[in-house]
Design a protein around this motif. Structure first.
Motif, PDB file in Angstrom:
ATOM      1  N   ALA A 166       1.906   6.718  -5.726  1.00  0.00           N
ATOM      2  CA  ALA A 166       0.628   6.160  -5.272  1.00  0.00           C
ATOM      3  C   ALA A 166      -0.366   6.072  -6.429  1.00  0.00           C
ATOM      4  O   ALA A 166      -0.993   5.029  -6.652  1.00  0.00           O
ATOM      5  N   ARG A 167      -0.511   7.157  -7.169  1.00  0.00           N
ATOM      6  CA  ARG A 167      -1.448   7.156  -8.291  1.00  0.00           C
ATOM      7  C   ARG A 167      -0.968   6.235  -9.417  1.00  0.00           C
ATOM      8  O   ARG A 167      -1.776   5.552 -10.068  1.00  0.00           O
ATOM      9  N   THR A 201       0.859  -1.183   0.000  1.00  0.00           N
ATOM     10  CA  THR A 201       0.000   0.000   0.000  1.00  0.00           C
ATOM     11  C   THR A 201       0.894   1.232   0.000  1.00  0.00           C
ATOM     12  O   THR A 201       1.989   1.225   0.547  1.00  0.00           O
ATOM     13  N   LEU A 202       0.386   2.290  -0.605  1.00  0.00           N
ATOM     14  CA  LEU A 202       1.118   3.545  -0.646  1.00  0.00           C
ATOM     15  C   LEU A 202       0.229   4.661  -0.141  1.00  0.00           C
ATOM     16  O   LEU A 202      -0.886   4.847  -0.635  1.00  0.00           O
ATOM     17  N   PRO A 203       0.672   5.418   0.854  1.00  0.00           N
ATOM     18  CA  PRO A 203      -0.127   6.551   1.324  1.00  0.00           C
ATOM     19  C   PRO A 203      -0.171   7.661   0.281  1.00  0.00           C
ATOM     20  O   PRO A 203       0.812   7.900  -0.425  1.00  0.00           O
ATOM     21  N   ASP A 204      -1.300   8.305   0.171  1.00  0.00           N
ATOM     22  CA  ASP A 204      -1.463   9.426  -0.764  1.00  0.00           C
ATOM     23  C   ASP A 204      -1.369  10.704   0.067  1.00  0.00           C
ATOM     24  O   ASP A 204      -2.357  11.217   0.565  1.00  0.00           O
ATOM     25  N   ALA A 262      12.114   6.131  -8.429  1.00  0.00           N
ATOM     26  CA  ALA A 262      10.684   5.892  -8.256  1.00  0.00           C
ATOM     27  C   ALA A 262      10.158   4.958  -9.343  1.00  0.00           C
ATOM     28  O   ALA A 262       9.376   4.038  -9.069  1.00  0.00           O
ATOM     29  N   GLY A 263      10.582   5.195 -10.582  1.00  0.00           N
ATOM     30  CA  GLY A 263      10.157   4.327 -11.672  1.00  0.00           C
ATOM     31  C   GLY A 263      10.625   2.893 -11.487  1.00  0.00           C
ATOM     32  O   GLY A 263       9.895   1.940 -11.787  1.00  0.00           O
ATOM     33  N   ARG A 264      11.847   2.723 -10.978  1.00  0.00           N
ATOM     34  CA  ARG A 264      12.365   1.366 -10.767  1.00  0.00           C
ATOM     35  C   ARG A 264      11.588   0.644  -9.682  1.00  0.00           C
ATOM     36  O   ARG A 264      11.286  -0.551  -9.801  1.00  0.00           O
ATOM     37  N   HIS A 265      11.261   1.367  -8.610  1.00  0.00           N
ATOM     38  CA  HIS A 265      10.458   0.749  -7.553  1.00  0.00           C
ATOM     39  C   HIS A 265       9.097   0.312  -8.088  1.00  0.00           C
ATOM     40  O   HIS A 265       8.613  -0.771  -7.742  1.00  0.00           O
ATOM     41  N   GLU A 311       4.878  14.640  -3.424  1.00  0.00           N
ATOM     42  CA  GLU A 311       4.551  13.319  -2.867  1.00  0.00           C
ATOM     43  C   GLU A 311       5.800  12.474  -2.645  1.00  0.00           C
ATOM     44  O   GLU A 311       5.983  11.863  -1.585  1.00  0.00           O
ATOM     45  N   LEU A 312       6.687  12.430  -3.643  1.00  0.00           N
ATOM     46  CA  LEU A 312       7.897  11.625  -3.507  1.00  0.00           C
ATOM     47  C   LEU A 312       8.785  12.137  -2.370  1.00  0.00           C
ATOM     48  O   LEU A 312       9.421  11.342  -1.671  1.00  0.00           O
ATOM     49  N   ALA A 313       8.826  13.447  -2.200  1.00  0.00           N
ATOM     50  CA  ALA A 313       9.630  14.012  -1.113  1.00  0.00           C
ATOM     51  C   ALA A 313       9.079  13.600   0.250  1.00  0.00           C
ATOM     52  O   ALA A 313       9.831  13.200   1.152  1.00  0.00           O
ATOM     53  N   ILE A 314       7.761  13.687   0.417  1.00  0.00           N
ATOM     54  CA  ILE A 314       7.145  13.317   1.697  1.00  0.00           C
ATOM     55  C   ILE A 314       7.299  11.819   1.950  1.00  0.00           C
ATOM     56  O   ILE A 314       7.593  11.381   3.069  1.00  0.00           O
ATOM     57  N   LEU A 315       7.114  11.020   0.903  1.00  0.00           N
ATOM     58  CA  LEU A 315       7.266   9.570   1.040  1.00  0.00           C
ATOM     59  C   LEU A 315       8.698   9.208   1.447  1.00  0.00           C
ATOM     60  O   LEU A 315       8.920   8.369   2.326  1.00  0.00           O
TER      61      LEU A 315
END
Length: 378
Positions: free
Chosen positions: A279-280, A88-91, A310-313, A112-116
């Motif tokens: 997330a999206r 799961t990924l938080p939005d 991020a793309g690799r994940h 979003e990526l920074a907060i994650l």
């Protein structure tokens, strides 16, 4: 977790060589990078790559949207940290609109990526805790830029030398057939070839060109028609025998629903920045696969290691991915924003990232070196 400050960098990071397709030619990265900080001093970094011809965002409008709308929606508010649930990924970023755009995808992706990244580092966890990888390596495609036939031939030879098994050829000019012929002849019958028109063709051009290219064994045609031509895209899919891939037509979940309902695509090109963050993008990918749509995890030309990670994940977490793009690192950028090895290697292979947070350590001095604008937010 309370965010107390942010820094937004508008980058101009030069390329080793320019990159062109039918819609745009680029000689530098114009990404937006966001750094966020919480009350304990932990930092997280995120990136978005605004593309006016895709989402409607420019670097200037994305910068303004983050500073004036998105950051105030999360600043100094208690955010739920990453849970212990996997898959799961938080939005983290609330929905917001940006005038005269299809979406604010790149803007919200950067935040979003920074907060994650920060939330995971706070709990000393990697992204793999939330998106468990289903493989140990990711296999990347090469992309052959638009340009002269001599350029096409040179890139094809280089990609053959490093053993790439998948390649995408940018098309949308009068010599499309010849450029694909050169790639096939140079790289041999074992290499998978896709083409990408970046919405350059009319319906009739698409039909005739795809039929002419079919003899070279192309496996898909990406965005043959403009985003506005959904009905024509569905008709084209029935007219030709080569699978079609939606890219510029696929930005939001609503786009995905419409494409599936119209039966207008066989593949979706999911790009983390374009689609509004991890997330999206993950949610959109799962929805596509549930409806029989195949996946390409794409990239933005000139993205830094932050967006490549991020793309690799995303690619590693999905059950089935046909093609993956990106992670060029310093093969394209004059300098990346990290010393971590992010670019793919021989045969396009790259290891899944295992470090804390995003898996890359950002060198902030490099952000400052290539920033044309820096905005400090509290």
């Amino acid at each position: 977790m309370n965010l107390i400050s942010a820094t937004v960098y508008a980058l101009r990071l030069p390329f080793v060589a320019s990159f062109a397709h039918s819609a745009k030619e680029r000689a530098f990265s114009d990404s937006i990078v966001v750094k966020v900080c919480d009350e304990s001093g932990i930092e997280g970094f995120g990136e978005g790559a605004p593309r006016e011809y895709v989402t409607g965002e420019t670097q200037a409008t994305a910068l303004a949207h983050i500073t004036e709308t998105l950051w105030p929606s999360v600043a100094r508010r208690a955010l739920v940290p990453c849970s212990d649930d996997t898959d799961t990924l938080p939005d983290f970023v609330p929905d917001a609109s940006l005038a005269k755009t299809v979406s604010d995808g790149a803007s919200r992706c950067a935040l979003e990526l920074a907060i994650l990244d920060l939330a995971l580092r706070l709990k000393k966890l990697p992204i793999a805790h939330l998106l468990p990888p289903r493989c140990h390596t990711v296999c990347y495609s090469g992309v052959i830029t638009a340009g002269s036939l001599e350029t096409v031939s040179r890139y094809a030879r280089q990609m053959k030398l490093i053993g790439l098994r998948h390649v995408k050829v940018k098309v949308g000019s009068d010599d499309d057939v010849e450029r694909v012929r050169i790639v096939r002849q140079t790289m041999g019958p074992q290499v998978s070839i896709r083409v990408d028109a970046n919405a350059a063709w009319s319906f009739d051009q698409a039909v005739s060109t795809i039929r002419a290219l079919k003899r070279f064994g192309i496996v898909s045609v990406e965005q043959p028609l403009p985003r506005s031509m959904l009905a024509e895209m569905a008709l084209l899919r029935r007219e030709v025998e080569v699978p079609l891939m939606a890219d510029e037509s696929l930005v939001t979940m609503r786009d995905a629903e419409q494409l599936i309902k119209a039966r207008a695509a066989d593949f979706f090109n999911i790009r983390v920045s374009k689609c509004g963050g991890l997330a999206r993008s993950y949610k959109l990918s799962k929805y596509a696969q549930q409806n029989g749509i195949r996946i390409q995890v794409g990239s933005q030309v000139g993205e830094t290691a932050i967006l490549s990670a991020a793309g690799r994940h995303l690619a590693a977490a999905l059950d089935q991915v046909d093609f993956v793009e990106g992670s060029y690192g310093t093969m394209l950028l004059a300098e990346d924003v990290t010393n971590d090895p992010i670019r793919f290697g021989y045969r396009g292979n790259a290891q899944v990232l295992r470090g804390l947070g995003s898996g890359v350590t950002v060198m902030e001095d490099r952000l400052r070196k290539y920033a044309t604008s820096i905005v400090e937010l509290n």
